[in-house]
Design a protein around this motif. Structure first.
Motif, short mmCIF file in Angstrom:
data_model
loop_
_atom_site.label_atom_id
_atom_site.label_comp_id
_atom_site.label_asym_id
_atom_site.label_seq_id
_atom_site.Cartn_x
_atom_site.Cartn_y
_atom_site.Cartn_z
N ARG A 140 0.94 -1.04 0.15
CA ARG A 140 0.34 0.04 -0.27
C ARG A 140 0.90 1.34 0.09
O ARG A 140 0.38 2.12 -0.14
CB ARG A 140 -1.03 0.03 1.26
CG ARG A 140 -2.04 -1.56 0.39
CD ARG A 140 -3.37 -0.70 1.44
NE ARG A 140 -4.37 -1.49 0.66
CZ ARG A 140 -5.58 -1.72 1.25
NH1 ARG A 140 -6.06 -0.85 2.29
NH2 ARG A 140 -6.52 -2.78 0.93
N ALA A 141 1.80 1.26 -0.18
CA ALA A 141 3.19 2.30 -0.28
C ALA A 141 3.33 2.99 -2.10
O ALA A 141 3.35 3.47 -1.95
CB ALA A 141 3.79 2.18 0.19
N MET A 142 2.55 2.22 -2.30
CA MET A 142 2.90 2.19 -4.07
C MET A 142 1.31 3.26 -3.92
O MET A 142 0.25 2.56 -3.75
CB MET A 142 2.24 1.07 -4.40
CG MET A 142 3.71 0.03 -5.29
SD MET A 142 3.16 -1.18 -6.03
CE MET A 142 3.38 -0.65 -7.85
N PRO A 143 1.30 4.03 -4.90
CA PRO A 143 0.32 5.11 -5.09
C PRO A 143 -1.17 4.33 -5.77
O PRO A 143 -1.95 4.07 -5.53
CB PRO A 143 0.98 6.21 -5.93
CG PRO A 143 2.76 5.69 -6.31
CD PRO A 143 2.50 4.94 -5.27
N GLU A 144 -0.46 3.63 -6.51
CA GLU A 144 -1.08 2.50 -7.39
C GLU A 144 -2.29 1.86 -7.05
O GLU A 144 -3.49 1.16 -7.70
CB GLU A 144 -0.18 2.19 -8.92
CG GLU A 144 0.46 2.64 -9.65
CD GLU A 144 1.41 3.27 -9.17
OE1 GLU A 144 2.31 2.89 -8.85
OE2 GLU A 144 2.23 4.15 -10.18
N GLU A 316 2.16 -7.04 -9.24
CA GLU A 316 0.28 -7.18 -8.90
C GLU A 316 0.27 -8.24 -9.98
O GLU A 316 -1.12 -8.50 -10.36
CB GLU A 316 -0.29 -5.72 -8.92
CG GLU A 316 0.37 -5.18 -9.88
CD GLU A 316 1.46 -4.55 -10.30
OE1 GLU A 316 2.08 -4.45 -8.95
OE2 GLU A 316 1.94 -4.15 -11.28
N ARG A 317 0.92 -8.63 -10.70
CA ARG A 317 0.99 -9.85 -11.87
C ARG A 317 0.92 -10.96 -12.18
O ARG A 317 2.56 -11.84 -12.58
CB ARG A 317 1.06 -8.50 -13.32
CG ARG A 317 0.11 -7.41 -13.29
CD ARG A 317 1.75 -6.64 -14.18
NE ARG A 317 0.63 -5.26 -14.61
CZ ARG A 317 0.10 -4.54 -14.41
NH1 ARG A 317 0.81 -4.03 -13.42
NH2 ARG A 317 -0.55 -3.83 -15.34
N PRO A 318 1.20 -11.48 -10.94
CA PRO A 318 1.86 -12.99 -10.60
C PRO A 318 1.76 -13.77 -12.21
O PRO A 318 2.35 -15.11 -12.12
CB PRO A 318 0.96 -13.61 -9.47
CG PRO A 318 -0.22 -12.75 -8.93
CD PRO A 318 -0.03 -10.95 -10.27
#
Ligand code: UD1
Length: 382
Positions: A140-144, A316-318
């Motif tokens: 959740r530190a990623m803005p995206e 986020e793309r496993p």
């Protein structure tokens, strides 16, 4: 229904407002706009460019390369802090929604323009369709990541690219009926342009031989905003540059940090301006390896079967790891060095193309929207 309208009166087209703002949005919106244009009798598309990205190289060239129609509206919001950028898109889109009264808002990806347009729409009770829904890095530190979670929480159609997305959405309480596994619009674009890109002479012009070079991109705040972190990454990557050319199209965010903090330091990378879509695709195709912190490039290398080392702690793309050619390496220079050595010594990974990455995702999406929205649109009054 007014007496003058019969039950069989023709339905008016579905007014669909599509939003794109930043570079990775453009390759996702392109096949959707193309498909909508083929169904002119059923859809009235309105394309909005928020102006989050505005440079020739970050925006215009993509519209040209990908044949995206001229936007109907450009909000021209430009750069700013997260709060400023999101707020400006929110205010401008709200006005536009009130004016244009769309039946649905279509958003793609996870940039600030995506969440801003979504928020404006749902508050006005305009339903939102989110393309590339359900991806989660868990960071959740990623803005995206914040943009993804919030957009998905309020969207009505959640179009997913890979199985992990459905699992994530169900865990967050999204009803199953809202989730549609349709494939990957970014790969629609890649497949549509691959042959064109193959004919470009980019390798000859840059003096590169097939499989004899690497491609690097870096733009995540976590990698580039700290000069120390960037310096560490450049140290290990320059050692790769001593062994084979490493082509590095520099994102404006990264360029800013280099110019301000790393002037005069040894960076043995072939730095270029940001490249256009076709030229970048040409380089990806024949690279010996790709090193990146981008999300989309992990998918593009998987579709192309080219090895990718992802310089992040998570993805986020496993599916690009479990089925494709991607390895999550992290950002520790020693781990990167080890992964590079391994890659140089090993045969190419034999990845397979994930399910439904077949060039038809946009068709599936537009089919579903047409089916679900046709019943809600009143008959034509014209
Ligand atoms: C944005 C997206 C990110 C995406 C990336 C692709 C968010 C939160 N982030 O990050 O998910 O992967 O786009 O590039 O939405 N700049 C220019 N010209 C431009 C655009 C930006 O010079 O056309 C410079 C500005 O100095 C700006 C900086 O780049 O401040 C960063 O741009 P911004 O849109 O804030 O975020 P990105 O890092 O590009």
């Amino acid at each position: 229904m007014p007496a003058s309208q019969s039950k069989t009166a023709p339905h008016r087209p579905i007014r669909l407002l599509a939003v794109a703002g930043a570079r990775p949005n453009f390759m996702k919106i392109a096949p959707l706009m193309k498909e909508l244009a083929l169904r002119r009798d059923r859809f009235e598309p309105i394309l909005v460019h928020t102006g989050q990205h505005y440079d020739q190289a970050m925006s215009e060239s993509f519209f040209r390369d990908l044949g995206i129609p001229e936007p109907d509206v450009n909000l021209g919001v430009g750069s700013g802090s997260h709060g400023e950028q999101t707020a400006q898109v929110l205010v401008a889109i709200e006005k536009l929604l009130v004016e244009r009264k769309p039946d649905v808002v279509l958003v793609v990806g996870d940039v600030n323009s995506t969440i801003a347009a979504t928020l404006a729409a749902v508050k006005l009770h305009v339903p939102v369709a989110h393309v590339e829904s359900g991806l989660r890095s868990g960071d959740r530190a990623m803005p995206e990541e914040i943009n993804r979670v919030l957009t998905d929480a309020v969207s009505e159609w959640l179009f997913t690219t890979e199985p992990s997305a459905e699992t994530n959405l169900l865990r967050e309480g999204v009803p199953k009926e809202k989730i549609h596994f349709v494939g990957n619009v970014m790969i629609d674009t890649l497949l549509a342009h691959r042959e064109h890109a193959r004919r470009l002479d980019s390798l000859e012009r840059l003096g590169l031989s097939p499989r004899g070079y690497a491609v690097l991109t870096l733009h995540r705040p976590s990698n580039v905003d700290s000069p120390d972190q960037l310096r560490r990454l450049f140290g290990v990557l320059s050692r790769l540059g001593d062994r084979l050319p490493v082509v590095f199209p520099v994102h404006p965010r990264t360029r800013g940090v280099i110019e301000k903090n790393l002037q005069g330091e040894r960076i043995n990378l072939r730095m270029t301006e940001p490249l256009g879509y076709l030229e970048f695709l040409r380089l990806l195709m024949d690279a010996q390896m790709v090193l990146t912190d981008s999300g989309g490039i992990q998918e593009e290398t998987t579709a192309l079967g080219v090895p990718c080392l992802t310089l992040r702690e998570s993805t986020e793309r496993p599916v690009t790891v479990s089925e494709g050619t991607n390895t999550i390496v992290g950002t520790d220079p020693r781990a990167i060095e080890k992964a590079i050595e391994k890659q140089l010594a090993s045969p190419w990974p034999a990845g397979r193309t994930p399910a439904l990455w077949d060039g038809r995702a946009a068709v599936r999406i537009v089919d579903i929207l047409e089916r679900d929205l046709s019943g809600r649109i009143g008959p034509s009054v014209g």
